[in-house]
Scaffold this active site. Structure first.
Site, mmCIF file in Angstrom:
data_model
loop_
_atom_site.group_PDB
_atom_site.id
_atom_site.type_symbol
_atom_site.label_atom_id
_atom_site.label_comp_id
_atom_site.label_asym_id
_atom_site.label_seq_id
_atom_site.Cartn_x
_atom_site.Cartn_y
_atom_site.Cartn_z
ATOM 1 N N LYS A 38 0.793 -1.213 -0.170
ATOM 2 C CA LYS A 38 -0.220 0.158 -0.024
ATOM 3 C C LYS A 38 0.873 1.192 -0.049
ATOM 4 O O LYS A 38 2.113 1.187 0.201
ATOM 5 C CB LYS A 38 -0.764 0.126 1.194
ATOM 6 C CG LYS A 38 -0.302 0.073 2.549
ATOM 7 C CD LYS A 38 -1.167 -0.084 3.561
ATOM 8 C CE LYS A 38 -0.439 0.101 5.073
ATOM 9 N NZ LYS A 38 -1.351 0.106 6.303
ATOM 10 N N ARG A 136 -9.446 0.191 15.623
ATOM 11 C CA ARG A 136 -9.433 0.909 14.289
ATOM 12 C C ARG A 136 -10.535 0.391 13.414
ATOM 13 O O ARG A 136 -11.579 1.215 13.027
ATOM 14 C CB ARG A 136 -8.288 0.947 13.794
ATOM 15 C CG ARG A 136 -7.944 1.720 12.380
ATOM 16 C CD ARG A 136 -6.412 1.651 12.279
ATOM 17 N NE ARG A 136 -6.139 0.545 11.601
ATOM 18 C CZ ARG A 136 -4.680 0.182 11.233
ATOM 19 N NH1 ARG A 136 -3.907 1.288 11.215
ATOM 20 N NH2 ARG A 136 -4.440 -0.847 10.566
ATOM 21 N N TYR A 264 11.633 31.830 4.063
ATOM 22 C CA TYR A 264 10.432 32.187 4.478
ATOM 23 C C TYR A 264 10.274 32.745 6.037
ATOM 24 O O TYR A 264 10.543 32.020 6.733
ATOM 25 C CB TYR A 264 9.305 31.296 3.896
ATOM 26 C CG TYR A 264 8.882 31.303 2.800
ATOM 27 C CD1 TYR A 264 8.570 32.429 1.741
ATOM 28 C CD2 TYR A 264 8.975 30.149 2.029
ATOM 29 C CE1 TYR A 264 8.763 32.443 0.349
ATOM 30 C CE2 TYR A 264 8.719 29.990 0.474
ATOM 31 C CZ TYR A 264 8.415 31.154 -0.176
ATOM 32 O OH TYR A 264 8.502 31.046 -1.718
ATOM 33 N N MET A 313 8.311 25.034 -0.508
ATOM 34 C CA MET A 313 7.596 23.949 -1.099
ATOM 35 C C MET A 313 8.823 23.222 -1.946
ATOM 36 O O MET A 313 8.571 21.811 -2.199
ATOM 37 C CB MET A 313 6.605 24.471 -2.285
ATOM 38 C CG MET A 313 5.960 23.640 -2.943
ATOM 39 S SD MET A 313 4.631 24.231 -3.792
ATOM 40 C CE MET A 313 3.382 24.870 -2.631
#
Length: 371
Positions: A38, A136, A264, A313
């Site tokens: 997965k 879960r 930033y 980013m």
């Protein structure tokens, strides 16, 4: 290995072979091996990983969602695929693509039987998930009667396996809890089998369960993180090889004066005359902002370089004041010597998160030679 000329994720299939064989060696010869692929095979590449595991004779694959299973079928993967968290909207697709759903609640059971009957299925394989403490997904023990009654009223499905999920199999301090889960699962399975005229496979163990609880291997085990090189303990990590290496390069070097700021929000202020390197990888590539401001680090020419300022980013900046390097030099984010688990510890997360966060825009390169 060639030096990186851009940001790349190297995936070493021989390391995957080593990990598979090591984990397989822990099993009884008759115990089946389900490989969990997965989340793009834990951030690598689910198709290439699955194809390689097919050559190693893995018995089953597991994905989280139907779309992941469809991608494997589209790539030509033919062995059985368990969908761990299917949704009703995907049940027709699951049947069309010969995927096998985890059935984890009364609603899911009713809906899958309904669609299987509409599709005129007979003995379609499903896997019944029980909750033994993870809380879960899964039926409770007192749902066994309900499940058995539903199954006796249809010929559309057949239970291929019963399974549950260990909550803390890597934690020796939780051994009593894990042993109770194992006992509860055995009791549930015996109750289920007493009401049916057949015995499904049983599976409970994840990677840590395989290593720490051999008495609970049953008919099949499910390995995820171990295949990718992590054993959830320092001792077992030594027996496994990380299959992925994340590398980049230095794009530019800056010399900055005392009290200049970097990045930033001016999040970093230089403490003196310093040298910084800008590297083409950022939070869009999987380097979370939590690694900024000197919590995370990379390696350049064998030395650790802390990430300074906020992660951008597409870029990070690192402090290379005391490192002899130049623009174009290779940067290691993680590899077999600088493990993702160590980077994870710096921000109190786990290797799973570091690995699965690597964006699909990062170029993948595959190697078969020995590490």
């Amino acid at each position: 290995m060639p030096k990186a000329q851009e940001t790349i994720l190297e995936i070493h299939l021989d390391a995957l072979t080593h990990n598979y064989n090591y984990l397989k060696s822990k099993l009884n010869p008759n115990t089946k091996f389900l490989a969990v692929v997965k989340a793009f095979a834990y951030g690598s590449d689910s198709v290439e990983i699955a194809k390689h595991l097919e050559t190693l004779n893995a018995d089953y694959f597991a994905v989280a969602y139907a779309r992941e299973g469809v991608a494997l079928r589209d790539a030509g993967i033919t062995i059985p695929i368990l969908v761990l968290h299917p949704q009703v909207v995907n049940f027709k697709t699951i049947i069309e693509r010969c995927l096998e759903p985890s059935i984890y609640s009364p609603k899911i059971l009713r809906e899958f039987i309904k669609i299987a009957e509409e599709q005129k299925q007979s003995d379609y394989p499903v896997h019944i998930k029980f909750n033994t403490g993870l809380n879960r997904l899964g039926f409770w023990h007192n749902d066994v009667d309900y499940i058995a009654n539903q199954l006796k009223n249809t010929s559309s499905i057949v239970v291929k396996s019963l399974f549950s999920h260990l909550a803390a199999s890597e934690d020796e301090n939780e051994r009593e809890f894990t042993l109770r889960q194992i006992t509860d699962f055995k009791t549930i399975a015996a109750d289920f089998e007493s009401q049916m005229d057949y015995s499904p496979w049983l599976h409970l163990c994840n990677t840590s369960g395989v290593i720490n609880y051999p008495e609970a291997h049953f008919d099949m085990i499910r390995c995820g993180i171990g295949l990718y090189g992590f054993g959830n303990s320092a001792t077992e990590d030594q027996n496994l090889k990380p299959i992925a290496k994340l590398k980049s390069i230095i794009s530019q070097i800056h010399l900055i004066e005392k009290e200049e700021t970097v990045g930033y929000n001016r999040a970093y202020t230089s403490k003196g005359f310093e040298k910084t390197a800008t590297i083409p990888i950022g939070h869009a590539d999987g380097i979370s902002r939590q690694f900024g401001n000197e919590k995370g680090f990379v390696f350049i020419n064998g030395q650790s370089a802390p990430i300074i300022g906020n992660v951008c980013m597409d870029m990070i900046m690192v402090n290379i004041t005391n490192i002899d390097c130049k623009e174009g030099d290779e940067v290691i984010i993680f590899d077999e010597n600088h493990k993702a688990s160590a980077i994870a510890e710096s921000t109190k997360t786990i290797s799973y998160e570091v690995l699965t966060a690597i964006s699909q825009r990062v170029k993948r390169l595959f190697f078969k030679q020995v590490l």
